[in-house]
Write a protein that holds these residues in place. Structure first.
Motif, PDB file in Angstrom:
ATOM      1  N   CYS A   1       1.183  -2.327  -0.148  1.00 27.99           N
ATOM      2  CA  CYS A   1      -0.216  -2.480  -0.533  1.00 27.99           C
ATOM      3  C   CYS A   1      -0.357  -3.510  -1.649  1.00 27.99           C
ATOM      4  CB  CYS A   1      -0.777  -1.128  -0.963  1.00 27.99           C
ATOM      5  SG  CYS A   1      -2.515  -1.146  -1.446  1.00 27.99           S
ATOM      6  N   CYS A   2       0.521  -3.442  -2.659  1.00 22.98           N
ATOM      7  CA  CYS A   2       0.480  -4.396  -3.768  1.00 22.98           C
ATOM      8  C   CYS A   2       0.782  -5.812  -3.285  1.00 22.98           C
ATOM      9  CB  CYS A   2       1.478  -3.991  -4.849  1.00 22.98           C
ATOM     10  SG  CYS A   2       1.051  -2.474  -5.731  1.00 22.98           S
TER      11      CYS A   2
ATOM     12  N   LEU B   1       3.158   1.874  -1.151  1.00 19.77           N
ATOM     13  CA  LEU B   1       2.508   1.313  -2.329  1.00 19.77           C
ATOM     14  C   LEU B   1       2.951  -0.125  -2.561  1.00 19.77           C
ATOM     15  CD1 LEU B   1       0.732   1.618  -4.839  1.00 19.77           C
ATOM     16  CD2 LEU B   1       2.698   2.631  -6.019  1.00 19.77           C
TER      17      LEU B   1
ATOM     18  N   VAL C   1      -4.209   1.819  -7.687  1.00 18.57           N
ATOM     19  CA  VAL C   1      -4.338   0.497  -7.052  1.00 18.57           C
ATOM     20  C   VAL C   1      -5.671  -0.130  -7.430  1.00 18.57           C
ATOM     21  CG1 VAL C   1      -4.579  -0.697  -4.841  1.00 18.57           C
ATOM     22  CG2 VAL C   1      -2.798   1.034  -5.133  1.00 18.57           C
TER      23      VAL C   1
ATOM     24  N   PRO D   1       1.152   1.782  -9.691  1.00 24.97           N
ATOM     25  CA  PRO D   1       0.793   0.598  -8.901  1.00 24.97           C
ATOM     26  C   PRO D   1       0.808  -0.684  -9.732  1.00 24.97           C
ATOM     27  CG  PRO D   1      -0.675   2.408  -8.381  1.00 24.97           C
ATOM     28  CD  PRO D   1       0.122   2.845  -9.564  1.00 24.97           C
TER      29      PRO D   1
END
Length: 328
Positions: free
Chosen positions: A223-224, A220, A91, A283
């Motif tokens: 988060c992105c 994930l 990330v 990511p």
């Protein structure tokens, strides 16, 4: 869809042994070809004309290489307990990359922004990323990234020298490039797919996918999405506060919020050990898909709004009943 299909192919039929060695050599070649074409496409005149809008380009570069990395550091710290150290570092790595070229320009055009400025901004970002991204990675990722003499030599040989060669060769091949855009698009996308297949093949052979659960993939993705939302909001607010006209504001939002898969995968292949590569680029691949979907919606909506505004202006400028109807 092609990227997802390539990941599936690598999961079922990963390259092994001699095939993996041949694939590695082919990947090096296509990466060099990709950056050669980047160099050949960038017109020095267009680049010089774009310098005149230095204020816009400075803000876009700041979004790519200052704002994004700061958000990446925060995201890594917050997500490490859930994602694990490898994905959290991935990330952070994606936030260090330059902006995209093709999609930034396409979205800017669709939203009726300043396309010429987008061409220059995206090109400047890609060129700066060849130097800035490895430098930032060596600082914020520390021992996780392989930045030594051999890595610098690989980056120079695979990315910088082909770009310079493309600039030199432009005077002879510029017309051919203009006449064969579909072929060049195929080279762009094919090179990305080849690097994806190579990276995920190594991950499958090394057994890294056994450590990635569905819940971690969902976390994930969230988060992105949060990263993208934060940067879209920040660039939108900054473009308004800095007094840019609407076309330049569109350019700032789309060029400042993107991260390049085409540049990021080759850089990751040089900077990270093979067995870690697939987790480090996961990511980036998710972020790439999310940014395409979200920005497609935004670009279409802004394009319709701009078209509607132009139509109302055109009708309103006419005298008589049409003007009254437009006002109504």
């Amino acid at each position: 869809m092609a990227i997802l299909g390539t990941v599936g192919l690598a999961s079922l039929l990963p390259a092994r042994g001699g095939a993996a060695t041949g694939l590695s050599h082919a990947t090096v070649f296509v990466i060099g070809l990709l950056f050669f074409l980047y160099g050949a496409r960038l017109s020095p005149k267009a680049a010089w004309d774009g310098v005149k809008q230095w204020r816009l380009h400075a803000v876009i570069l700041a979004a790519s290489f200052v704002l994004f990395p700061l958000l990446g550091l925060a995201a890594e710290a917050a997500s490490k307990p859930v994602l694990g150290p490898e994905l959290a570092k991935g990330v952070l790595f994606l936030t260090l990359l330059p902006s995209t070229v093709q999609s930034s320009i396409a979205f800017t055009s669709l939203a009726r922004g300043n396309v010429a400025a987008a061409v220059c901004a995206a090109s400047f970002s890609s060129l700066a990323g060849i130097v800035v991204t490895p430098a930032l990675a060596s600082v914020v990722l520390g021992g996780a990234v392989r930045v030594d003499g051999s890595a610098v030599a690989s980056l120079t040989a695979q990315l910088l020298l082909p770009f310079i060669a493309g600039q030199v060769a432009r005077r002879w091949i510029a017309d051919w490039i203009g006449a064969h855009k579909p072929f060049l698009t195929l080279v762009d996308r094919g090179s990305v797919l080849l690097v994806v297949y190579s990276a995920f093949s190594e991950g499958v052979v090394a057994g890294v996918w056994h450590s990635v659960s569905v819940s971690r993939l969902g976390a994930l993705a969230l988060c992105c999405a949060a990263l993208l939302a934060a940067v879209l909001a920040a660039t939108s607010l900054a473009s308004a506060r800095l007094g840019f006209a609407r076309p330049e504001r569109v350019t700032l939002v789309f060029c400042g919020s993107k991260k390049s898969l085409a540049s990021g995968l080759p850089m990751a292949a040089v900077l990270f050990p093979g067995h870690e590569l697939s987790l480090m680029v996961l990511p980036l691949m998710l972020f790439h898909q999310i940014q395409l979907m979200v920005c497609t919606v935004l670009a279409r909506r802004w394009g319709r709004e701009a078209a509607g505004g132009e139509a109302i202006t055109e009708v309103s400028s006419s005298p008589g009943p049409r003007y009254a109807a437009a006002e109504a």
